[in-house]
Write a protein that holds these residues in place. Structure first.
Motif, PDB file in Angstrom:
ATOM      1  N   GLY A  72       0.813  -1.209   0.000  1.00 43.60           N
ATOM      2  CA  GLY A  72       0.000   0.000   0.000  1.00 43.60           C
ATOM      3  C   GLY A  72       0.847   1.260   0.000  1.00 43.60           C
ATOM      4  O   GLY A  72       0.551   2.231  -0.708  1.00 43.60           O
ATOM      5  N   ALA A  73       1.928   1.254   0.794  1.00 46.16           N
ATOM      6  CA  ALA A  73       2.816   2.414   0.865  1.00 46.16           C
ATOM      7  C   ALA A  73       3.523   2.648  -0.472  1.00 46.16           C
ATOM      8  O   ALA A  73       3.684   3.790  -0.912  1.00 46.16           O
ATOM      9  CB  ALA A  73       3.850   2.209   1.973  1.00 46.16           C
ATOM     10  N   LEU A  74       3.941   1.577  -1.133  1.00 45.21           N
ATOM     11  CA  LEU A  74       4.606   1.712  -2.428  1.00 45.21           C
ATOM     12  C   LEU A  74       3.657   2.275  -3.485  1.00 45.21           C
ATOM     13  O   LEU A  74       4.071   3.031  -4.369  1.00 45.21           O
ATOM     14  CB  LEU A  74       5.169   0.364  -2.881  1.00 45.21           C
ATOM     15  CG  LEU A  74       6.453  -0.091  -2.181  1.00 45.21           C
ATOM     16  CD1 LEU A  74       6.793  -1.524  -2.580  1.00 45.21           C
ATOM     17  CD2 LEU A  74       7.614   0.842  -2.525  1.00 45.21           C
ATOM     18  N   ALA A  75       2.379   1.912  -3.388  1.00 42.32           N
ATOM     19  CA  ALA A  75       1.391   2.450  -4.329  1.00 42.32           C
ATOM     20  C   ALA A  75       1.281   3.967  -4.174  1.00 42.32           C
ATOM     21  O   ALA A  75       1.256   4.707  -5.169  1.00 42.32           O
ATOM     22  CB  ALA A  75       0.036   1.787  -4.102  1.00 42.32           C
ATOM     23  N   VAL A  79       2.288   7.261  -6.589  1.00 44.39           N
ATOM     24  CA  VAL A  79       1.448   8.426  -6.884  1.00 44.39           C
ATOM     25  C   VAL A  79       2.264   9.705  -6.746  1.00 44.39           C
ATOM     26  O   VAL A  79       2.220  10.589  -7.607  1.00 44.39           O
ATOM     27  CB  VAL A  79       0.227   8.476  -5.938  1.00 44.39           C
ATOM     28  CG1 VAL A  79      -0.510   9.802  -6.080  1.00 44.39           C
ATOM     29  CG2 VAL A  79      -0.723   7.319  -6.233  1.00 44.39           C
ATOM     30  N   GLY A  80       3.042   9.789  -5.648  1.00 43.57           N
ATOM     31  CA  GLY A  80       3.878  10.965  -5.443  1.00 43.57           C
ATOM     32  C   GLY A  80       4.935  11.112  -6.523  1.00 43.57           C
ATOM     33  O   GLY A  80       5.181  12.204  -7.032  1.00 43.57           O
ATOM     34  N   ALA A  81       5.557   9.981  -6.898  1.00 42.22           N
ATOM     35  CA  ALA A  81       6.590  10.012  -7.942  1.00 42.22           C
ATOM     36  C   ALA A  81       5.984  10.388  -9.290  1.00 42.22           C
ATOM     37  O   ALA A  81       6.600  11.094 -10.096  1.00 42.22           O
ATOM     38  CB  ALA A  81       7.276   8.653  -8.029  1.00 42.22           C
ATOM     39  N   LEU A  82       4.760   9.929  -9.539  1.00 43.29           N
ATOM     40  CA  LEU A  82       4.080  10.237 -10.806  1.00 43.29           C
ATOM     41  C   LEU A  82       3.731  11.717 -10.893  1.00 43.29           C
ATOM     42  O   LEU A  82       3.887  12.344 -11.943  1.00 43.29           O
ATOM     43  CB  LEU A  82       2.809   9.393 -10.928  1.00 43.29           C
ATOM     44  CG  LEU A  82       2.063   9.468 -12.262  1.00 43.29           C
ATOM     45  CD1 LEU A  82       2.937   8.935 -13.390  1.00 43.29           C
ATOM     46  CD2 LEU A  82       0.764   8.684 -12.180  1.00 43.29           C
TER      47      LEU A  82
END
Length: 213
Positions: A72-75, A79-82
């Motif tokens: 969940g944290a990686l998802a 989003v932040g990286a995108l």
């Protein structure tokens, strides 16, 4: 296992764990990271309670819930990286009371304290989910982010799964006490936002006053 007479999120989590076992607990926690209103303070003790009834192993409960936390944290990191810095700055610049200078200060603070924030943030209600987004925006090395998230989540999840395991039928006591903590954290966040708005409005009025002079 005879299900406790509960409904809502707790009932949903119990049903998921009864159907899928430990992976169901992991799925519930992964969703909790993506949707913070789903409280880990309910799901994790329930996983421990389920383990105490023999429907899943205690080790499996900790393992799968921690895996769910990381996924969940990686998802959210993605989003932040995108979004990236430029989009975040562009969005923030259109918001009232927010300046690019605020973002730059936040970036500098995260660059200095980001690792500690990600690690300890995994043990703070509400904040534990949201911290993944700025980590992605700032492009914290994904291996470092994953390691810190895993360690922080392992401590948090183990504590709550064990509490549910030891309390058994009284697992809901964990939710009751942590509910107070969660509300306190939320109150602090709201207070900080109010102070930020008041200070920002005050600065704008002072700037306008000096300009008129």
């Amino acid at each position: 296992m005879s299900s406790p007479n509960v409904d809502g999120i707790a009932g949903w989590a119990i049903s998921l764990m009864e159907t899928l076992g430990a992976p169901g607990a992991g799925l519930a926690i992964a969703l909790e990271n993506l949707f913070p209103p789903l409280p880990s303070e309910v799901i994790l003790p329930l996983a421990g309670f389920t383990a105490s009834k023999g429907n899943m192993g205690l080790f499996d409960a900790v393992l799968w819930t921690t895996l769910g936390s990381v996924v969940g944290a990686l998802a959210l990191y993605g989003v932040g990286a995108l979004l990236g810095r430029e989009r975040v700055v562009a969005i923030a610049s259109k918001l009232p009371l927010v300046s690019v200078a605020d973002i730059e200060k936040t970036e500098a603070w995260f660059a200095k304290h980001g690792r500690k924030t990600v690690f300890f943030g995994r043990m703070i209600p509400i904040f534990r989910s949201l911290i993944s987004i700025p980590a992605g925006v700032e492009r914290m090395p994904v291996t470092v982010f994953t390691l810190l998230t895993t360690l922080g989540s392992l401590i948090w999840n183990t504590a709550f799964v064990m509490a549910g395991y030891l309390l058994g039928e009284n697992w809901s006591l964990v939710e009751q006490y942590m509910g107070i903590v969660s509300k306190s954290v939320l109150a602090i966040v709201v207070l900080a936002m109010v102070i930020f708005v008041v200070v920002r409005l005050s600065d704008k009025r002072k700037g306008k006053h000096h300009a008129e002079q």
